[in-house]
Design an enzyme around this catalytic site. Structure first.
Site, PDB file in Angstrom:
ATOM      1  N   HIS A  41     -60.915  58.463 -34.672  1.00 47.25           N
ATOM      2  CA  HIS A  41     -59.879  59.359 -34.153  1.00 47.25           C
ATOM      3  C   HIS A  41     -60.184  60.808 -34.527  1.00 47.25           C
ATOM      4  O   HIS A  41     -59.793  61.269 -35.595  1.00 47.25           O
ATOM      5  CB  HIS A  41     -58.519  58.952 -34.727  1.00 47.25           C
ATOM      6  CG  HIS A  41     -58.148  57.531 -34.424  1.00 47.25           C
ATOM      7  ND1 HIS A  41     -58.693  56.463 -35.094  1.00 47.25           N
ATOM      8  CD2 HIS A  41     -57.290  57.017 -33.512  1.00 47.25           C
ATOM      9  CE1 HIS A  41     -58.178  55.346 -34.605  1.00 47.25           C
ATOM     10  NE2 HIS A  41     -57.316  55.646 -33.653  1.00 47.25           N
ATOM     11  N   GLY A 129     -52.034  53.529 -41.866  1.00 44.74           N
ATOM     12  CA  GLY A 129     -52.555  53.117 -40.569  1.00 44.74           C
ATOM     13  C   GLY A 129     -51.418  52.490 -39.788  1.00 44.74           C
ATOM     14  O   GLY A 129     -51.161  52.882 -38.644  1.00 44.74           O
ATOM     15  N   PRO A 130     -50.736  51.513 -40.397  1.00 45.34           N
ATOM     16  CA  PRO A 130     -49.500  51.038 -39.765  1.00 45.34           C
ATOM     17  C   PRO A 130     -48.485  52.188 -39.797  1.00 45.34           C
ATOM     18  O   PRO A 130     -47.953  52.531 -40.857  1.00 45.34           O
ATOM     19  CB  PRO A 130     -49.075  49.865 -40.650  1.00 45.34           C
ATOM     20  CG  PRO A 130     -50.341  49.434 -41.337  1.00 45.34           C
ATOM     21  CD  PRO A 130     -51.087  50.724 -41.578  1.00 45.34           C
ATOM     22  N   GLY A 171     -46.265  59.356 -33.920  1.00 43.67           N
ATOM     23  CA  GLY A 171     -46.170  57.905 -34.053  1.00 43.67           C
ATOM     24  C   GLY A 171     -45.279  57.525 -35.221  1.00 43.67           C
ATOM     25  O   GLY A 171     -44.395  56.661 -35.104  1.00 43.67           O
ATOM     26  N   ILE A 202     -48.664  64.542 -28.350  1.00 42.09           N
ATOM     27  CA  ILE A 202     -49.619  63.549 -27.844  1.00 42.09           C
ATOM     28  C   ILE A 202     -49.475  62.267 -28.654  1.00 42.09           C
ATOM     29  O   ILE A 202     -49.401  62.297 -29.884  1.00 42.09           O
ATOM     30  CB  ILE A 202     -51.076  64.051 -28.003  1.00 42.09           C
ATOM     31  CG1 ILE A 202     -51.347  65.281 -27.132  1.00 42.09           C
ATOM     32  CG2 ILE A 202     -52.088  62.935 -27.706  1.00 42.09           C
ATOM     33  CD1 ILE A 202     -51.484  65.027 -25.647  1.00 42.09           C
ATOM     34  N   HIS A 279     -57.316  61.463 -28.809  1.00 38.44           N
ATOM     35  CA  HIS A 279     -56.635  60.763 -29.903  1.00 38.44           C
ATOM     36  C   HIS A 279     -57.540  59.772 -30.627  1.00 38.44           C
ATOM     37  O   HIS A 279     -57.712  59.858 -31.836  1.00 38.44           O
ATOM     38  CB  HIS A 279     -55.385  60.034 -29.392  1.00 38.44           C
ATOM     39  CG  HIS A 279     -54.933  58.959 -30.326  1.00 38.44           C
ATOM     40  ND1 HIS A 279     -54.084  59.221 -31.371  1.00 38.44           N
ATOM     41  CD2 HIS A 279     -55.257  57.639 -30.423  1.00 38.44           C
ATOM     42  CE1 HIS A 279     -53.896  58.095 -32.055  1.00 38.44           C
ATOM     43  NE2 HIS A 279     -54.595  57.138 -31.502  1.00 38.44           N
ATOM     44  N   ARG A 376     -29.948  31.859 -57.183  1.00 38.56           N
ATOM     45  CA  ARG A 376     -29.736  33.327 -57.141  1.00 38.56           C
ATOM     46  C   ARG A 376     -29.028  33.780 -58.414  1.00 38.56           C
ATOM     47  O   ARG A 376     -29.268  34.862 -58.926  1.00 38.56           O
ATOM     48  CB  ARG A 376     -28.988  33.764 -55.884  1.00 38.56           C
ATOM     49  CG  ARG A 376     -27.570  33.248 -55.795  1.00 38.56           C
ATOM     50  CD  ARG A 376     -26.843  33.797 -54.564  1.00 38.56           C
ATOM     51  NE  ARG A 376     -25.620  33.044 -54.349  1.00 38.56           N
ATOM     52  CZ  ARG A 376     -24.509  33.562 -53.842  1.00 38.56           C
ATOM     53  NH1 ARG A 376     -24.454  34.834 -53.491  1.00 38.56           N
ATOM     54  NH2 ARG A 376     -23.457  32.802 -53.666  1.00 38.56           N
ATOM     55  N   SER A 403     -24.475  39.718 -53.066  1.00 43.92           N
ATOM     56  CA  SER A 403     -24.969  38.408 -52.624  1.00 43.92           C
ATOM     57  C   SER A 403     -26.324  38.078 -53.247  1.00 43.92           C
ATOM     58  O   SER A 403     -26.596  36.947 -53.612  1.00 43.92           O
ATOM     59  CB  SER A 403     -25.138  38.390 -51.103  1.00 43.92           C
ATOM     60  OG  SER A 403     -23.916  38.640 -50.468  1.00 43.92           O
ATOM     61  N   GLU A 430     -34.293  47.084 -44.643  1.00 43.34           N
ATOM     62  CA  GLU A 430     -35.192  46.158 -45.335  1.00 43.34           C
ATOM     63  C   GLU A 430     -36.638  46.648 -45.338  1.00 43.34           C
ATOM     64  O   GLU A 430     -37.342  46.549 -46.351  1.00 43.34           O
ATOM     65  CB  GLU A 430     -35.112  44.765 -44.684  1.00 43.34           C
ATOM     66  CG  GLU A 430     -33.747  44.084 -44.811  1.00 43.34           C
ATOM     67  CD  GLU A 430     -32.722  44.593 -43.787  1.00 43.34           C
ATOM     68  OE1 GLU A 430     -33.114  45.333 -42.858  1.00 43.34           O
ATOM     69  OE2 GLU A 430     -31.535  44.256 -43.908  1.00 43.34           O
ATOM     70  N   HIS A 480     -30.444  33.202 -50.321  1.00 44.61           N
ATOM     71  CA  HIS A 480     -29.936  32.503 -49.131  1.00 44.61           C
ATOM     72  C   HIS A 480     -31.116  31.913 -48.369  1.00 44.61           C
ATOM     73  O   HIS A 480     -31.435  32.295 -47.254  1.00 44.61           O
ATOM     74  CB  HIS A 480     -29.082  33.445 -48.279  1.00 44.61           C
ATOM     75  CG  HIS A 480     -27.854  33.927 -49.010  1.00 44.61           C
ATOM     76  ND1 HIS A 480     -27.917  34.643 -50.179  1.00 44.61           N
ATOM     77  CD2 HIS A 480     -26.534  33.764 -48.737  1.00 44.61           C
ATOM     78  CE1 HIS A 480     -26.692  34.918 -50.610  1.00 44.61           C
ATOM     79  NE2 HIS A 480     -25.832  34.383 -49.761  1.00 44.61           N
ATOM     80  N   ASP A 488     -22.822  30.888 -42.226  1.00 44.54           N
ATOM     81  CA  ASP A 488     -23.314  32.064 -41.491  1.00 44.54           C
ATOM     82  C   ASP A 488     -24.164  31.664 -40.288  1.00 44.54           C
ATOM     83  O   ASP A 488     -24.411  32.473 -39.389  1.00 44.54           O
ATOM     84  CB  ASP A 488     -24.098  33.005 -42.412  1.00 44.54           C
ATOM     85  CG  ASP A 488     -23.179  34.028 -43.083  1.00 44.54           C
ATOM     86  OD1 ASP A 488     -22.041  34.211 -42.592  1.00 44.54           O
ATOM     87  OD2 ASP A 488     -23.594  34.630 -44.088  1.00 44.54           O
ATOM     88  N   HIS A 492     -28.753  33.437 -39.713  1.00 42.80           N
ATOM     89  CA  HIS A 492     -28.957  33.752 -41.124  1.00 42.80           C
ATOM     90  C   HIS A 492     -29.746  32.678 -41.877  1.00 42.80           C
ATOM     91  O   HIS A 492     -30.014  32.842 -43.058  1.00 42.80           O
ATOM     92  CB  HIS A 492     -27.607  33.965 -41.817  1.00 42.80           C
ATOM     93  CG  HIS A 492     -26.987  35.301 -41.501  1.00 42.80           C
ATOM     94  ND1 HIS A 492     -26.818  35.748 -40.208  1.00 42.80           N
ATOM     95  CD2 HIS A 492     -26.513  36.281 -42.306  1.00 42.80           C
ATOM     96  CE1 HIS A 492     -26.259  36.945 -40.233  1.00 42.80           C
ATOM     97  NE2 HIS A 492     -26.071  37.299 -41.490  1.00 42.80           N
TER      98      HIS A 492
HETATM   99  C1  LIG Z   1     -47.134  50.426 -36.443  1.00 42.20           C
HETATM  100  C2  LIG Z   1     -48.237  50.886 -35.571  1.00 42.20           C
HETATM  101  N1  LIG Z   1     -48.132  50.717 -34.254  1.00 42.20           N
HETATM  102  C3  LIG Z   1     -49.128  51.094 -33.434  1.00 42.20           C
HETATM  103  C4  LIG Z   1     -50.265  51.642 -33.935  1.00 42.20           C
HETATM  104  C5  LIG Z   1     -51.403  52.042 -33.005  1.00 42.20           C
HETATM  105  N2  LIG Z   1     -51.466  53.516 -32.935  1.00 42.20           N
HETATM  106  C6  LIG Z   1     -52.317  54.216 -33.683  1.00 42.20           C
HETATM  107  S1  LIG Z   1     -52.162  55.853 -33.479  1.00 42.20           S
HETATM  108  C7  LIG Z   1     -50.945  55.657 -32.329  1.00 42.20           C
HETATM  109  C8  LIG Z   1     -50.306  56.841 -31.669  1.00 42.20           C
HETATM  110  C9  LIG Z   1     -49.915  57.797 -32.683  1.00 42.20           C
HETATM  111  O1  LIG Z   1     -49.484  58.997 -32.154  1.00 42.20           O
HETATM  112  P1  LIG Z   1     -49.482  60.243 -33.123  1.00 42.20           P
HETATM  113  O2  LIG Z   1     -48.968  59.857 -34.439  1.00 42.20           O
HETATM  114  O3  LIG Z   1     -48.782  61.317 -32.414  1.00 42.20           O
HETATM  115  O4  LIG Z   1     -51.002  60.543 -33.303  1.00 42.20           O
HETATM  116  P2  LIG Z   1     -51.915  61.641 -32.622  1.00 42.20           P
HETATM  117  O5  LIG Z   1     -52.391  61.036 -31.342  1.00 42.20           O
HETATM  118  O6  LIG Z   1     -51.093  62.833 -32.402  1.00 42.20           O
HETATM  119  O7  LIG Z   1     -53.011  61.816 -33.593  1.00 42.20           O
HETATM  120  C10 LIG Z   1     -50.675  54.314 -32.145  1.00 42.20           C
HETATM  121  C11 LIG Z   1     -49.675  53.786 -31.186  1.00 42.20           C
HETATM  122  C12 LIG Z   1     -50.336  51.798 -35.334  1.00 42.20           C
HETATM  123  N3  LIG Z   1     -51.409  52.311 -35.920  1.00 42.20           N
HETATM  124  N4  LIG Z   1     -49.300  51.433 -36.116  1.00 42.20           N
HETATM  125 MG   LIG Z   2     -49.138  63.139 -31.772  1.00 42.73          MG
END
Ligand SMILES: Cc1ncc(C[n+]2csc(CCOP(=O)(O)OP(=O)(O)O)c2C)c(N)n1
Ligand SMILES: [Mg+2]
Length: 680
Positions: A41, A129-130, A171, A202, A279, A376, A403, A430, A480, A488, A492
């Site tokens: 990227h 990354g996530p 993102g 973007i 990107h 619990r 709880s 959560e 639970h 529940d 649940h």
């Molecule tokens: C939870 C999650 N969902 C999807 C992705 C896949 N993904 C990576 S970057 C991105 C877009 C991110 O946009 P932005 O943060 O604006 O990044 P830019 O293109 O501006 O660098 C996605 C959907 C990821 N890494 N994590």
């Molecule tokens: Mg962006």
């Protein structure tokens, strides 16, 4: 004025490099490394280059020679796809990350994986990354800083006093977890948390459409509503504007700051700047060459002029900063020797010397009490029993404290205006809670535990996965735990959850059957320094089981023989609330002349790590096996084989009193007895 508000004065080489070159090296390294890997990227590093230059060269207080210096500023790259930006910064400032590693971007066993990985690359504070989790981790780190300061700082001795900086993009802003975690952050006086929003308009689908078709949040208003200090409309390519924004952000000490930076993705690339194509794909040789021209970077790939290196080198300054802190700490140590010892212990992640003795005394006492209570409640007793010896425990619940029973007599809320406590009311969040807990653990000084109902572990799941990947100590408490929660109803009642959690590598999952197993579960999770644990507890009472000392010791092996018989005809394997059913079934079968063995298996994941010899003493080959657990049956096939039987539930539950549900779903002593009689 504290040391942290002072602006750093970067080193300048003999033939000083221009600020343009100093910034453009980040663009060049990102586009060249991505081009070489033909993957990655380039856009984000090129778009955030100026922001990174101002922050890293003029503000970030760190020591490249010691990435573990306790009071360093924390830096989190929440938009982790821009990993090349972080790798370049670490390399240039003098961390143990060579140019060859940059050349090996994204290759097997390099120190420069696709996304930054904690524990893998020196200077990487958390795995990102996530999207959205990095900002939540950073919030956890900022909370840790504030609480640790309240625990340890004394008049004249600010030994805990650092900033937490985080980069995040569109993102992260779109992800729900940013709402969860930033809303909470706005309440907790996190004045030393400074976030930089890469507002480039973007995201990935910009290749096909306009981001305004899926993202039109008014981000500044949103963060103002959370109680943040917002600096809107900063030109993210203007170093002076960025500098002014950081100064302003630092001057707000009671709220976190969001600096909204307008940027152009892949800034400098003549054709691809400002487009979705920049990107997540290499720019292409032609565009890379054109970018070199456009930004005035004449050097070949991975060639960095000495003057540029000199301008970035943070080693002398870092050594100086840490030495300064060490002097401060030595004075603190002289004035408060016990606190200083405790600070070092906690930051090293070492348990108190007396913890072993303390926990085994607690387990013995629990055994003597022989109580039949909900696990619990047994969990709460365990916290009550162990926490006095563990000031690093920092608890919380996602709005289910009453709880989950996670509050003990020594709990004190961490609140606006008072960070001296040890308990966070996370609200109904959560995922946010779990990623914040990861940040607390990563910062050091704390062992977090946080709770919700087991069924809502799904909401938190990716943070558990990240904790497991990062090998950090973190305790996820889930009560639970089955249809046993009763009225529940199916929304649940967890069914597939235990099995799903057990599938996450390096996550220890415990489902104890009584008070003693609950006490051992807590102890094991606290002692596990290299990974997180899930602790699963019942809402309803569970029968106390009598055990020998040897059996109590074997709980730590994940599974053990709880009741044995000579020449057993079947092996009953059960967990949690189903152990008591297996025990009753064993008695009835014995009276019919059918000897069976009962194995309590509070943790399949821990049992799987035992040596073969032990596993065979518990589960000898050639005897029919029957597993009993109030959840999906598939998981148990690996223990019972195709010839064995599993008594479980493969559909959603029902709303009714618990005892009727166990009856209805066949989780009964009679069904176990009949099943055993049918297979032997
Ligand atoms: C939870 C999650 N969902 C999807 C992705 C896949 N993904 C990576 S970057 C991105 C877009 C991110 O946009 P932005 O943060 O604006 O990044 P830019 O293109 O501006 O660098 C996605 C959907 C990821 N890494 N994590
Ligand atoms: Mg962006």
């Amino acid at each position: 004025m504290t040391g942290n508000t002072a602006t750093l004065s970067p080193t300048t080489g003999a033939t000083a490099a221009s600020r343009t070159d100093i910034t453009n090296v980040l663009r060049a390294l990102a586009m060249d490394a991505v081009q070489k890997a033909n993957s990655g990227h380039p856009g984000m590093p090129m778009g955030m280059a100026e922001i990174a230059e101002v922050l890293w060269r003029h503000h970030l207080r760190h020591n490249p020679a010691n990435p573990k210096w306790a009071d360093r500023d924390r830096f989190v790259l929440s938009n982790g796809h821009g990993s090349m930006l972080l790798y370049s910064l670490l390399h240039l400032t003098g961390y143990d990350l060579s140019l060859d590693e940059l050349k090996n971007f994204r290759q097997l066993h390099s120190k420069t994986p696709g996304h930054p990985e904690y524990g893998h690359t020196p200077g990487v504070e958390t795995t990102t990354g996530p999207l959205g989790q990095g900002i939540a981790n950073a919030i956890g780190m900022a909370i840790a800083e504030r609480v640790l300061a309240a625990h340890f700082n004394r008049p004249g001795f600010e030994i805990v006093n650092h900033h937490t900086y985080v980069f995040l993009g569109d993102g992260c802003m779109m992800e729900g977890i940013s709402h969860e975690s930033c809303a909470l952050a706005g309440i907790l006086d996190l004045g030393k948390l400074i976030a930089f929003y890469d507002d480039n308009g973007i995201s990935i689908d910009s290749e096909k459409g306009n981001i305004k078709s899926w993202f039109i949040d008014d981000v500044p208003k949103r963060f103002e509503a959370y109680g943040w200090h917002v600096i809107p409309g900063v030109d993210g390519h203007n170093a002076d504007a960025i500098e002014a924004a950081i100064q302003k952000a630092k001057s707000f000490t009671d709220k976190p700051s969001l600096i909204c930076c307008k940027t152009v993705i892949a800034k400098g690339a003549p054709k691809k700047a400002g487009t979705g194509q920049a990107h997540g794909a290499a720019l292409g040789d032609e565009e890379v060459a054109a970018t070199r021209q456009a930004i005035g970077w004449p050097y070949p790939p991975f060639e960095i002029p000495q003057a540029v290196y000199a301008a970035w080198d943070a080693r002398d300054q870092g050594a100086h900063l840490e030495a300064e802190w060490n002097r401060k700490f030595a004075a603190y140590e002289a004035a408060h020797p016990e606190l200083a010892r405790e600070f070092k212990r906690r930051m090293a992640g070492e348990l108190p010397a007396n913890f072993k003795a303390h926990s085994s005394a607690f387990i013995n006492k629990t055994n003597e009490k022989a109580e039949t209570i909900a696990t619990r409640k047994a969990s709460q007793n365990a916290i009550e029993g162990l926490a006095p010896a563990l000031p690093e425990l920092i608890g919380g619940s996602a709005d289910l404290t009453g709880s989950n029973l996670t509050w003990w007599s020594g709990s004190k809320a961490i609140a606006k205006g008072d960070a001296s406590g040890n308990y966070l009311f996370y609200g109904v969040r959560e995922f946010g809670m779990s990623a914040i807990m990861n940040g607390l653990a990563l910062h050091g000084g704390f062992i977090p535990y946080g709770a919700t109902f087991l069924v809502f572990s799904d909401y938190a799941r990716n943070a558990l996965r990240m904790a497991s990947l990062m090998k950090i100590r973190n305790l996820f408490v889930y009560t639970h735990d089955s249809i046993g929660l009763g009225e529940d109803g199916p929304t649940h009642q967890p069914i597939e959850h235990l099995a799903c959690l057990r599938l996450i590598p390096n996550l220890d999952v415990w489902r104890p059957c009584d008070t003693v197993e609950s006490a051992v579960t807590w102890t094991a999770a606290i002692e596990r320094a290299n990974g997180p644990s899930v602790l699963v507890f019942s809402r309803q009472n569970l029968a106390f089981q009598k055990r020998s000392e040897q059996q109590i010791a074997s709980i730590r092996r994940g599974a053990y023989v709880l009741v044995d018989a000579a020449s057993p005809k079947a092996l009953l394997i059960a967990t949690g609330s189903e152990v008591q059913l297996a025990i009753e079934a064993q008695k009835q079968l014995a009276s019919k002349g059918i000897p069976v063995r009962v194995i309590s298996m509070p943790s399949t994941t821990v049992f799987d790590r035992q040596d073969e010899a032990y596993k065979q003493t518990v589960l000898p080959a050639g005897i029919k096996r029957i597993a009993i657990e109030a959840g999906v049956t598939d998981f148990w096939r690996k223990y019972v084989g195709l010839e064995g039987m599993v008594i479980g539930i493969d559909r959603f539950g029902e709303s009714a009193p618990a005892n009727q549900l166990f009856e209805y779903f066949g989780l009964t002593v009679t069904n176990i007895v009949n099943t055993v009689s049918g297979v032997i």
